[in-house]
Design an enzyme around this catalytic site. Structure first.
Site, PDB file in Angstrom:
ATOM      1  N   SER A  64       0.797  -1.239   0.000  1.00  0.00           N
ATOM      2  CA  SER A  64       0.000   0.000   0.000  1.00  0.00           C
ATOM      3  C   SER A  64       0.824   1.281   0.000  1.00  0.00           C
ATOM      4  CB  SER A  64      -0.911   0.026   1.229  1.00  0.00           C
ATOM      5  OG  SER A  64      -1.966  -0.858   1.036  1.00  0.00           O
ATOM      6  N   LYS A  67       0.327   3.538  -2.885  1.00  0.00           N
ATOM      7  CA  LYS A  67      -0.921   4.272  -3.152  1.00  0.00           C
ATOM      8  C   LYS A  67      -0.755   5.788  -3.335  1.00  0.00           C
ATOM      9  CE  LYS A  67      -3.811   0.708  -1.008  1.00  0.00           C
ATOM     10  NZ  LYS A  67      -4.480   0.275   0.243  1.00  0.00           N
ATOM     11  N   TYR A 189      -3.171  -2.838 -10.263  1.00  0.00           N
ATOM     12  CA  TYR A 189      -3.099  -2.556  -8.818  1.00  0.00           C
ATOM     13  C   TYR A 189      -2.313  -3.664  -8.108  1.00  0.00           C
ATOM     14  CZ  TYR A 189      -4.469  -2.362  -3.928  1.00  0.00           C
ATOM     15  OH  TYR A 189      -4.430  -2.347  -2.560  1.00  0.00           O
ATOM     16  N   TYR A 241      -4.016   3.930   7.850  1.00  0.00           N
ATOM     17  CA  TYR A 241      -5.236   3.142   8.128  1.00  0.00           C
ATOM     18  C   TYR A 241      -5.982   3.754   9.305  1.00  0.00           C
ATOM     19  CZ  TYR A 241      -2.240  -0.050   5.501  1.00  0.00           C
ATOM     20  OH  TYR A 241      -1.395  -0.587   4.585  1.00  0.00           O
ATOM     21  N   VAL A 259       1.392  -3.578   4.010  1.00  0.00           N
ATOM     22  CA  VAL A 259       1.428  -4.846   4.746  1.00  0.00           C
ATOM     23  C   VAL A 259       2.736  -5.611   4.522  1.00  0.00           C
ATOM     24  CG1 VAL A 259      -1.074  -5.154   4.926  1.00  0.00           C
ATOM     25  CG2 VAL A 259       0.138  -6.030   2.912  1.00  0.00           C
TER      26      VAL A 259
END
Ligand code: GLN
Length: 608
Positions: A64, A67, A189, A241, A259
């Protein structure tokens, strides 16, 4: 020498290596193969210096952390409005992989959760999904400053097991956030998540964001500067998060975690930080990663809200043209006039970053000095950066001063593209812009000319040599004798009158009409401009003190008429009129004392 930050990172590594809380991500088997003890730290400065500790070269998948960079690419490709319509910027209280949209807007809540990230990936420009991927891969690699490899096994697993992400992609399609078949974009992705980085790469990616979108080493612009603060804002509110609020509270830096165990944190304008340790807490953030960032922020007071500055440091010094006049002395009248009024020309030498707060301070100084000022020069050669807000204020101040008959001009910004651009963007129009001068001498000359406005142009003026201070106190009958020794010499524009380094014939020159330029040879070749002299002024007089070689070159700027006195003729006369020579030497020493005083003043102004 062991650099202090290097020792600090090594200590931090030792201190946190013992932490073994948390679990490896296990939603795909590949991630469970990581060594749970891996721990790498890296801090990159704005000039691209990387401090590392621990397993800084150990690669892992970016997940992530990709992103924000893909969001940046979507913004660059589609513009803010299009992207904002499809991806929001509100933090969500849900897990990163939540299958939900904002009930009010019908769009994913933000680009840091999977729904918003998958939408961002689909917004990257490209004719085909393959082309989109190439552009994405190139963009992410540019942020890292090297070509990033794909972990094919992780990608395969992500794709084989990514049913939840498929559900998200179809949900986006159903609500018309994306168009066409959503599966090829979803594969992109998965690929972006499977790129291999080490914590050094993360720190460089963070440093690129901290550096306004330009990679500190490769100097590649990776995204438009105006999008950087938007990307950092969503990172600050949504990057960690469900932990985003506590993170901002305790660490206070825009950040993003993945992660794979990576976290990057950005301290705008100062540092990029990359940390890697694969054990995750229950929110999916690296346990040691969080601990390390907390510690670094606490030890160095790095919270973005903890920024103070002293705007008064912006003004390095203020001096007038009485202390440091221009080197153009075009005649006796103008020199006398300037001597009286030159303190009305004020130079403010500014330094560092000029933001709105510094500009505000500078402008208040201008306001205070304005009653005794005819023109202000802002010397910007030590200014690192000028903000748009500061440029706006300075333009407004220039306008106000102009209305009061006071000039505000700039000096020494030639070739400083970012400052020139900022000034241009924020000015009313090009013709109303600031006057800019390449050097302070030219700026001061321009301001002196304003003061001399109304004084007859000395180009047209003639001066009799006897008016020169050189002959002060000498009576008329002696002067008559001196006069009889003098010869008249004419020089065409550009003609060399004295050559530097040549033995002198012992002549002293008195300018009656026109202007000359004095240039001193530089040790490495070329010349340094020393002065421009005009009617009523003299040169070559150091022969009287025994100087045998000419130290400077003098050439005619315009058509020049001089009177010339030969030293041996003067000495001959002095045998009959010793008091004449004494008077001349007296005048010469007064003149030299004056020049020395001026030079001392100028040095002290420049040295402070
Ligand atoms: N590949 C992961 C996913 O999309 C990445 C998630 C993450 O790093 N938070 O679920």
């Amino acid at each position: 020498m062991q650099l202090p930050i290097q020792s600090y990172l090594a200590d931090l590594y030792q201190q946190l290596a013992a932490m073994d809380d948390g679990q490896l991500a296990s939603y795909i088997p590949e991630l469970t193969r990581a060594n749970p003890d891996w721990f790498g730290l890296c801090i990159v400065t704005m000039d691209g210096y990387a401090y590392t500790a621990g397993d800084a070269a150990q690669t892992f998948t970016i997940q992530s952390v990709s992103k924000p960079f893909v969001y940046a690419q979507a913004l660059a490709d589609q513009g803010i409005e299009t992207v904002m319509r499809r991806v929001g910027v509100e933090p969500s209280g849900d897990a990163f992989n939540s299958i939900s949209l904002d009930p009010h807007t019908g769009a994913p809540r933000n680009p840091m959760i999977n729904a918003g990230a998958i939408a961002s990936t689909s917004l990257v420009a490209g004719d085909t999904p393959e082309h989109q991927w190439q552009r994405l891969h190139t963009a992410l690699s540019a942020f890292a400053g090297r070509d990033l490899d794909l972990d094919a096994a992780v990608y395969q697993s992500e794709s084989d097991t990514g049913f939840r992400n498929r559900a998200i992609a179809w949900m986006l399609r159903n609500f018309d956030i994306t168009e066409g078949d959503p599966m090829p974009s979803l594969e992109n992705y998965f690929r972006q998540c499977s790129l291999l980085v080490d914590c050094r790469d993360l720190a460089f990616m963070a440093a690129t964001l901290a550096n306004g979108g330009v990679h500190p080493l490769t100097q590649t612009r990776c995204m438009p500067a105006e999008h950087v603060e938007r990307v950092l804002s969503v990172m600050a509110t949504c990057g960690m998060y469900d932990y985003a609020g506590s993170w901002l509270y305790e660490v206070g830096m825009p950040a993003k975690s993945g992660v794979g165990g990576g976290i990057l944190a950005v301290l705008p304008g100062r540092f990029g930080i990359g940390v890697f340790s694969p054990r995750l807490d229950d929110k999916g953030n690296s346990v040691r990663g969080i601990a390390a960032c907390k510690q670094i922020a606490r030890d160095f007071g790095l919270n973005i809200f903890n920024r103070s500055s002293l705007p008064s440091l912006t003004v390095r010094r203020i001096y007038t043209a009485a202390e440091s006049p221009s080197r153009r002395q075009t005649g006796l009248h103008s020199v006398a006039h300037l001597r009286e009024y030159a303190a009305r020309i004020k130079t403010l030498c500014l330094q560092g970053e000029i933001g709105v707060d510094s500009a505000e301070y500078v402008i208040r100084q201008l306001q205070q000095l304005a009653p005794d000022t005819d023109s202000f020069i802002l010397d910007l050669h030590l200014v690192a950066n000028l903000s748009h807000g500061a440029a706006r204020l300075l333009h407004a101040a220039r306008h106000e001063l102009h209305a009061r008959g006071i000039a505000l001009v700039l000096s020494r910004i030639h070739g400083r593209k970012s400052i020139e651009d900022t000034l241009r963007c924020n000015g009313a129009d090009a013709t109303q812009g600031f006057l800019r001068f390449e050097g302070n001498d030219l700026a001061v000359q321009w301001c002196e000319n304003r003061l001399l406005d109304g004084i007859p142009d000395e180009e047209e003026v003639e001066c009799c040599f006897s008016d020169s201070g050189f002959f002060a106190g000498i009576d008329a009958s002696d002067m008559k004798q001196v006069c009889s020794l003098m010869q008249t010499r004419q020089f065409a524009p550009g003609e060399v009158i004295i050559e530097a380094g040549q033995p002198s014939d012992g002549e002293i020159f008195f300018i009656e009409r026109g202007r000359v330029n004095v240039l001193a040879p530089l040790p490495g070749g070329g010349h340094q401009f020393v002065a421009t002299l005009g009617p009523g002024m003299n040169f070559g007089e150091l022969v009287l003190l025994g100087q045998r070689t000419r130290s400077a070159m003098v050439h005619a700027e315009s058509a020049v008429r001089c009177r010339m006195l030969e030293m041996h003729a003067l000495n001959h006369l002095a045998t009959e009129l010793p008091e004449l020579k004494i008077a001349i030497l007296h005048n010469l020493s007064l003149d030299l004392a004056d020049k020395l005083k001026q030079a001392t003043r100028m040095i002290s102004v420049l040295a402070n």
